[in-house]
Design a protein around this motif. Structure first.
Motif, mmCIF file in Angstrom:
data_model
loop_
_atom_site.group_PDB
_atom_site.id
_atom_site.type_symbol
_atom_site.label_atom_id
_atom_site.label_comp_id
_atom_site.label_asym_id
_atom_site.label_seq_id
_atom_site.Cartn_x
_atom_site.Cartn_y
_atom_site.Cartn_z
ATOM 1 N N PHE A 136 53.107 34.371 37.182
ATOM 2 C CA PHE A 136 54.382 35.027 36.953
ATOM 3 C C PHE A 136 54.281 36.502 37.316
ATOM 4 N N GLU A 137 55.399 37.051 37.760
ATOM 5 C CA GLU A 137 55.423 38.466 38.087
ATOM 6 C C GLU A 137 55.144 39.286 36.836
ATOM 7 N N PRO A 166 42.615 47.912 40.389
ATOM 8 C CA PRO A 166 42.648 49.348 40.064
ATOM 9 C C PRO A 166 42.963 49.637 38.605
ATOM 10 N N GLU A 167 43.813 48.827 37.965
ATOM 11 C CA GLU A 167 44.185 49.077 36.575
ATOM 12 C C GLU A 167 43.735 47.954 35.654
ATOM 13 N N GLY A 168 42.761 47.181 36.097
ATOM 14 C CA GLY A 168 42.215 46.129 35.259
ATOM 15 C C GLY A 168 43.272 45.123 34.843
ATOM 16 N N LEU A 169 43.307 44.800 33.557
ATOM 17 C CA LEU A 169 44.267 43.821 33.043
ATOM 18 C C LEU A 169 45.709 44.284 33.200
ATOM 19 N N ASP A 170 45.914 45.575 33.346
ATOM 20 C CA ASP A 170 47.273 46.116 33.479
ATOM 21 C C ASP A 170 47.726 46.203 34.939
ATOM 22 N N SER A 171 46.960 45.618 35.844
ATOM 23 C CA SER A 171 47.332 45.624 37.265
ATOM 24 C C SER A 171 48.435 44.594 37.519
ATOM 25 N N GLU A 172 49.388 44.956 38.358
ATOM 26 C CA GLU A 172 50.476 44.056 38.706
ATOM 27 C C GLU A 172 49.982 42.984 39.680
ATOM 28 N N VAL A 173 50.399 41.749 39.430
ATOM 29 C CA VAL A 173 49.999 40.657 40.328
ATOM 30 C C VAL A 173 51.078 40.363 41.370
ATOM 31 N N GLY A 174 52.289 40.923 41.204
ATOM 32 C CA GLY A 174 53.361 40.698 42.164
ATOM 33 C C GLY A 174 54.013 39.342 41.967
ATOM 34 N N GLU A 175 55.079 39.119 42.713
ATOM 35 C CA GLU A 175 55.800 37.845 42.615
ATOM 36 C C GLU A 175 54.890 36.702 43.039
ATOM 37 N N ASN A 208 49.938 37.401 32.178
ATOM 38 C CA ASN A 208 49.675 36.010 32.533
ATOM 39 C C ASN A 208 48.577 35.388 31.679
ATOM 40 N N THR A 209 47.544 36.150 31.363
ATOM 41 C CA THR A 209 46.364 35.559 30.723
ATOM 42 C C THR A 209 46.156 35.984 29.275
ATOM 43 N N ILE A 232 42.695 33.466 37.899
ATOM 44 C CA ILE A 232 43.633 33.978 36.899
ATOM 45 C C ILE A 232 44.427 32.814 36.293
ATOM 46 N N GLY A 233 44.845 31.872 37.149
ATOM 47 C CA GLY A 233 45.573 30.702 36.651
ATOM 48 C C GLY A 233 44.721 29.863 35.711
ATOM 49 N N LEU A 234 43.453 29.688 36.026
ATOM 50 C CA LEU A 234 42.561 28.930 35.154
ATOM 51 C C LEU A 234 42.365 29.654 33.827
ATOM 52 N N ALA A 235 42.202 30.970 33.877
ATOM 53 C CA ALA A 235 42.063 31.742 32.641
ATOM 54 C C ALA A 235 43.306 31.608 31.773
#
Length: 544
Positions: free
Chosen positions: A406-407, A434-443, A413-414, A456-459
């Motif tokens: 998800f965006e 660059p921002e670790g867990l706070d990094s944007e994954v985009g659409e 997401n995790t 990421i999906g598996l996590a």
């Protein structure tokens, strides 16, 4: 919404903002009455001030004319604003109903994604236009009624001509508008088909380019687009003919009104001011009559779109929702019986691998476990068909190979639990961002590579800590070293919880308590990974 009808869709849209619709109708009707009052007040100015040469009366009546214009402008401003708002809110209500049906846990929404997008977009907007038919019709009828009252007061004959002619014009316009409903529906269907083809091409653009099918894809869209264009032109031609015919009827009606008023003035039955008012009202009535006739195609379009929306809403879910519930903490014993004959029995806490020699067997098993089909699946002896879909899917979580992110951020997401991230080797992904867990994954996670998205999906799936977790090919996009780390991490994190791994990865299967080899809807071999490598069928599927 089983049993949904086009009329029900339109009524629901009208009920979205009923008070606002009433307010808009009253304000726009007031605007129309104020417009009708303009020629009347001008006629009074002529009779009471100009003819009698009374300058004081002239100033007073000019003040009345100014007041009428103030009311006219104010009611128009607020009335048409509220009217447009009711249309948008009605369309929004219909769009929410469409979205709720498409996202229904039971699935079964008919049509391709592009067609569903068209229904949620263009069809919902057109269905919302039924509000314009209401407030626009009320306003036009109010103007006609106000004009008829004034004309009746001046001359009964003139008023009767108006009152008798309006129903004839409306009846003729309604009869002419009937073919527009079917034409509008076909137009929307062809537009939805073109949208569906465009959506499919864009979604699979990489595949299309990879196999060199750009020309075939372009040709497919060109044919669908031209079909939509032909349908649109046919609808436009029919609408143009309708408007032309209704304008002829309207013009003839107004000619009759003006002729009768002129004859009465020549005979001295009405005054000069009443003649001015009558001719002015006849000219003014062109607007309300044209709007009434123009509402025919609008209503036809709304009804055609409402039919398409109703067909979607009335489609039954593919999987019914059960009334029952599950215990707070299911143990995880699982039994599956597919219509093909495939039967699986898993003990609570067991870690089982499934190797399907035919993709159809894997798909059927995943659909049954995910409650995407109504196959019998028992959890701790409870038939999941008797349980609510959301609850069943929380208890038996199927993480499909093509899971979409998800965006938002990685944490969105995790979550921030480090254990699932480490088990999925997603902590390595987080460290590179660059921002670790706070990094944007985009659409849809497009800022990440395929392997990063997969981890990421598996996590995300592991973070749910579901009583039963079903993983489908969770490591196809990672290297061998990462695959071994994931296999060890999943096995350790899921210890004591039932886990099903549908895959052909030796690293994942080696961690399973047992592996089932499935072919043609049946379990043809069972054992540990080490035991099954002697089976040539298993060897070809896993080690080749």
């Amino acid at each position: 919404m089983e049993g949904a009808t086009a009329a029900g869709v339109l009524r629901r849209g009208l009920g979205a903002r009923r008070r606002e619709l009433v307010l808009a109708s009253l304000l726009v009707a007031l605007h129309q009455l104020a417009e009708a009052a303009v020629p009347v007040t001008v006629g009074w100015v002529i009779d009471l001030a100009v003819v009698h040469r009374d300058s004081g009366a002239l100033l007073r009546w000019l003040g009345v004319v100014v007041a009428v214009f103030v009311v006219l402008a104010g009611s128009a401003w607020f009335g048409y604003w509220w009217g447009a708002r009711t249309e948008r809110m009605a369309a929004h209500r219909v769009r929410l109903d469409v979205a709720a049906r498409v996202l229904h846990p039971g699935g079964g929404a008919p049509g391709r994604p592009g067609e569903l997008v068209s229904i949620a977009g263009a069809d919902a907007d057109r269905a919302g236009e039924v509000c314009r038919v209401v407030w626009g019709g009320v306003a036009a009828l109010a103007a006609l009624a106000g004009g008829a009252v004034v004309l009746l007061d001046a001359s009964v004959l003139l008023g009767l001509v108006v009152l008798g002619g309006v129903p004839l014009v409306l009846l003729s316009s309604r009869l002419l508008a009937r073919p527009l409903v079917g034409r509008s529906e076909r137009e929307q269907e062809s537009l939805a088909a073109a949208t569906a083809v465009a959506t499919d091409v864009i979604t699979g653009l990489r595949v299309v380019k990879g196999i060199g099918a750009e020309r075939a894809a372009a040709g497919s869209y060109r044919r669908a687009s031209r079909a939509a264009l032909r349908a649109r032109l046919a609808a436009a031609h029919l609408t143009g003919g309708y408007l032309g015919a209704t304008n002829v009827f309207t013009g003839l009606f107004l000619v009759v009104v003006a002729w009768v008023a002129g004859r009465l003035a020549l005979e001295g039955t009405i005054s000069v001011g009443e003649l001015v008012a009558g001719v002015g009202l006849a000219q003014f009535l062109i607007g309300p009559l044209e709007r009434l006739t123009e509402l025919g195609p609008v209503l036809a379009g709304a009804r055609g779109s409402a039919r398409r929306v109703a067909a979607l809403l009335a489609a039954p879910p593919a999987v019914p929702d059960g009334p029952g519930t599950l215990p707070d903490r299911p143990a995880g014993a699982l039994r599956v019986q597919l219509p093909t004959g495939l039967a699986l029995d898993l003990a609570a806490g067991e870690h089982v691998g499934v190797v399907a020699l035919r993709p159809a067997d894997a798909a059927a098993l995943l659909d049954a476990l995910g409650r995407d089909t109504d196959a019998p699946v028992h959890l701790d002896g409870t038939d999941l068909r008797d349980v609510g879909l959301d609850e069943a899917r929380r208890a038996v979580l199927v993480a499909r190979h093509e899971a979409t992110l998800f965006e938002g951020t990685v944490a969105d997401n995790t979550g921030r639990d480090p254990e699932p991230l480490a088990a999925a080797a997603a902590d390595e992904v987080v460290e590179t961002l660059p921002e670790g867990l706070d990094s944007e994954v985009g659409e849809r996670g497009r800022t990440l590579s395929g392997g990063q998205r997969q981890r990421i999906g598996l996590a995300r799936a592991l973070a749910e800590r579901a009583p039963v977790l079903v993983l489908h090919d969770p490591t196809t996009a990672v290297d061998a070293a990462t695959e071994h780390r994931v296999a060890a991490g999943v096995s350790a994190l899921r210890e004591g919880r039932t886990t099903v791994v549908v895959a052909s990865s030796p690293a994942l299967l080696a961690r399973c308590h047992r592996v089932l080899l499935v072919d043609d809807g049946a379990v043809v071999a069972s054992g540990t990974h080490a035991e099954l490598v002697t089976d040539p069928r298993y060897r070809r599927a896993v080690l080749a």
